[in-house]
Design a protein around this motif. Structure first.
Motif, PDB file in Angstrom:
ATOM      1  N   ASP A   1       0.841  -1.193   0.000  1.00 28.69           N
ATOM      2  CA  ASP A   1       0.000   0.000   0.000  1.00 28.69           C
ATOM      3  C   ASP A   1       0.879   1.248   0.000  1.00 28.69           C
ATOM      4  N   GLN A   2       0.425   2.287  -0.681  1.00 26.16           N
ATOM      5  CA  GLN A   2       1.189   3.533  -0.761  1.00 26.16           C
ATOM      6  C   GLN A   2       1.475   4.118   0.618  1.00 26.16           C
ATOM      7  N   ASP A   3       0.524   3.983   1.557  1.00 26.92           N
ATOM      8  CA  ASP A   3       0.735   4.533   2.894  1.00 26.92           C
ATOM      9  C   ASP A   3       1.730   3.719   3.726  1.00 26.92           C
ATOM     10  N   ALA A   4       2.186   2.569   3.207  1.00 29.36           N
ATOM     11  CA  ALA A   4       3.170   1.742   3.903  1.00 29.36           C
ATOM     12  C   ALA A   4       4.585   1.959   3.357  1.00 29.36           C
ATOM     13  N   ILE A   5       4.762   3.032   2.573  1.00 34.98           N
ATOM     14  CA  ILE A   5       6.074   3.353   1.998  1.00 34.98           C
ATOM     15  C   ILE A   5       6.585   4.623   2.667  1.00 34.98           C
ATOM     16  N   ASP A   6       7.852   4.593   3.062  1.00 27.50           N
ATOM     17  CA  ASP A   6       8.489   5.730   3.718  1.00 27.50           C
ATOM     18  C   ASP A   6       9.787   6.047   2.977  1.00 27.50           C
ATOM     19  N   ILE A   7       9.945   7.322   2.569  1.00 23.40           N
ATOM     20  CA  ILE A   7      11.136   7.763   1.843  1.00 23.40           C
ATOM     21  C   ILE A   7      11.783   8.882   2.644  1.00 23.40           C
ATOM     22  N   ASP A   8      13.069   8.727   2.948  1.00 32.91           N
ATOM     23  CA  ASP A   8      13.811   9.736   3.699  1.00 32.91           C
ATOM     24  C   ASP A   8      15.111  10.064   2.982  1.00 32.91           C
ATOM     25  N   VAL A   9      15.532  11.321   3.093  1.00 34.25           N
ATOM     26  CA  VAL A   9      16.848  11.745   2.613  1.00 34.25           C
ATOM     27  C   VAL A   9      17.516  12.504   3.742  1.00 34.25           C
ATOM     28  N   GLU A  10      18.696  12.045   4.121  1.00 34.95           N
ATOM     29  CA  GLU A  10      19.497  12.750   5.116  1.00 34.95           C
ATOM     30  C   GLU A  10      20.874  12.942   4.507  1.00 34.95           C
ATOM     31  N   ARG A  11      21.216  14.205   4.279  1.00 31.26           N
ATOM     32  CA  ARG A  11      22.418  14.551   3.513  1.00 31.26           C
ATOM     33  C   ARG A  11      22.290  13.902   2.140  1.00 31.26           C
ATOM     34  N   ASN A  12      23.178  12.964   1.806  1.00 28.89           N
ATOM     35  CA  ASN A  12      23.095  12.300   0.508  1.00 28.89           C
ATOM     36  C   ASN A  12      22.659  10.841   0.623  1.00 28.89           C
ATOM     37  N   MET A  13      22.138  10.456   1.785  1.00 23.37           N
ATOM     38  CA  MET A  13      21.688   9.076   1.998  1.00 23.37           C
ATOM     39  C   MET A  13      20.177   8.993   1.775  1.00 23.37           C
ATOM     40  N   LEU A  14      19.784   8.244   0.754  1.00 27.26           N
ATOM     41  CA  LEU A  14      18.373   8.016   0.449  1.00 27.26           C
ATOM     42  C   LEU A  14      17.971   6.672   1.051  1.00 27.26           C
ATOM     43  N   THR A  15      16.894   6.671   1.828  1.00 23.03           N
ATOM     44  CA  THR A  15      16.389   5.445   2.428  1.00 23.03           C
ATOM     45  C   THR A  15      14.941   5.241   2.006  1.00 23.03           C
ATOM     46  N   VAL A  16      14.657   4.096   1.420  1.00 22.65           N
ATOM     47  CA  VAL A  16      13.289   3.721   1.058  1.00 22.65           C
ATOM     48  C   VAL A  16      12.950   2.493   1.885  1.00 22.65           C
ATOM     49  N   ARG A  17      11.833   2.578   2.588  1.00 19.91           N
ATOM     50  CA  ARG A  17      11.385   1.491   3.459  1.00 19.91           C
ATOM     51  C   ARG A  17       9.909   1.243   3.162  1.00 19.91           C
ATOM     52  N   ALA A  18       9.561  -0.030   3.002  1.00 22.28           N
ATOM     53  CA  ALA A  18       8.173  -0.392   2.709  1.00 22.28           C
ATOM     54  C   ALA A  18       7.808  -1.637   3.506  1.00 22.28           C
TER      55      ALA A  18
END
Length: 144
Positions: A52-69
């Protein structure tokens, strides 16, 4: 443009295929992705079928991209007996180090048909520019 942060990912993937294990809520597994440059943007597409779209989390801290689902189990009636369950449930996660040439302030995200697509513009400072050379007494000018 991208640098992998997990050198053992392929070894984990092979071990998962051999043992039939996948990620759990306590130990996330990686998600398949494609990355390519399209014009003045860098495009990253992650396969997340059944999430589900609401179960996806995208974060950027400095140049680190984190995708969690998270793929959650479907609600089943009490009288349902599962005969076969091959679709992995749990948490999927991916971390990528983005190059300094990408504009992390203007990342766009879209989710369609189980594919999460991120579009990251190339930073203006990283685009090619023309440098003109003047005579010995004239100052040099940079067009950018």
């Amino acid at each position: 443009m991208l640098m992998r942060t997990d050198p053992f990912r392929e070894l984990d993937r092979i071990a998962q295929q051999l043992t039939g294990t996948t990620g759990t809520w306590s130990r996330p597994s990686a998600m398949p992705m494609d990355a390519y440059r399209e014009g003045d943007e860098y495009v990253i597409a992650f396969d997340l079928p059944g999430v589900d779209q609401d179960a996806i989390d995208i974060d950027v801290e400095r140049n680190m991209l984190t995708v969690r689902a998270e793929r959650r189990p479907a609600a089943k009636a009490d009288d349902v007996q599962v005969e076969l369950s091959e679709r992995p449930l749990g948490v999927f996660s991916r971390q990528l180090v983005l190059a300094d040439t990408l504009d992390t302030e203007r990342i766009g995200a879209a989710y369609d048909a189980g594919v999460l697509t991120l579009r990251i513009p190339i930073a203006e400072r990283a685009k090619p520019r023309k440098i003109t050379i003047g005579g010995a007494s004239a100052p040099r000018q940079i067009n950018g």
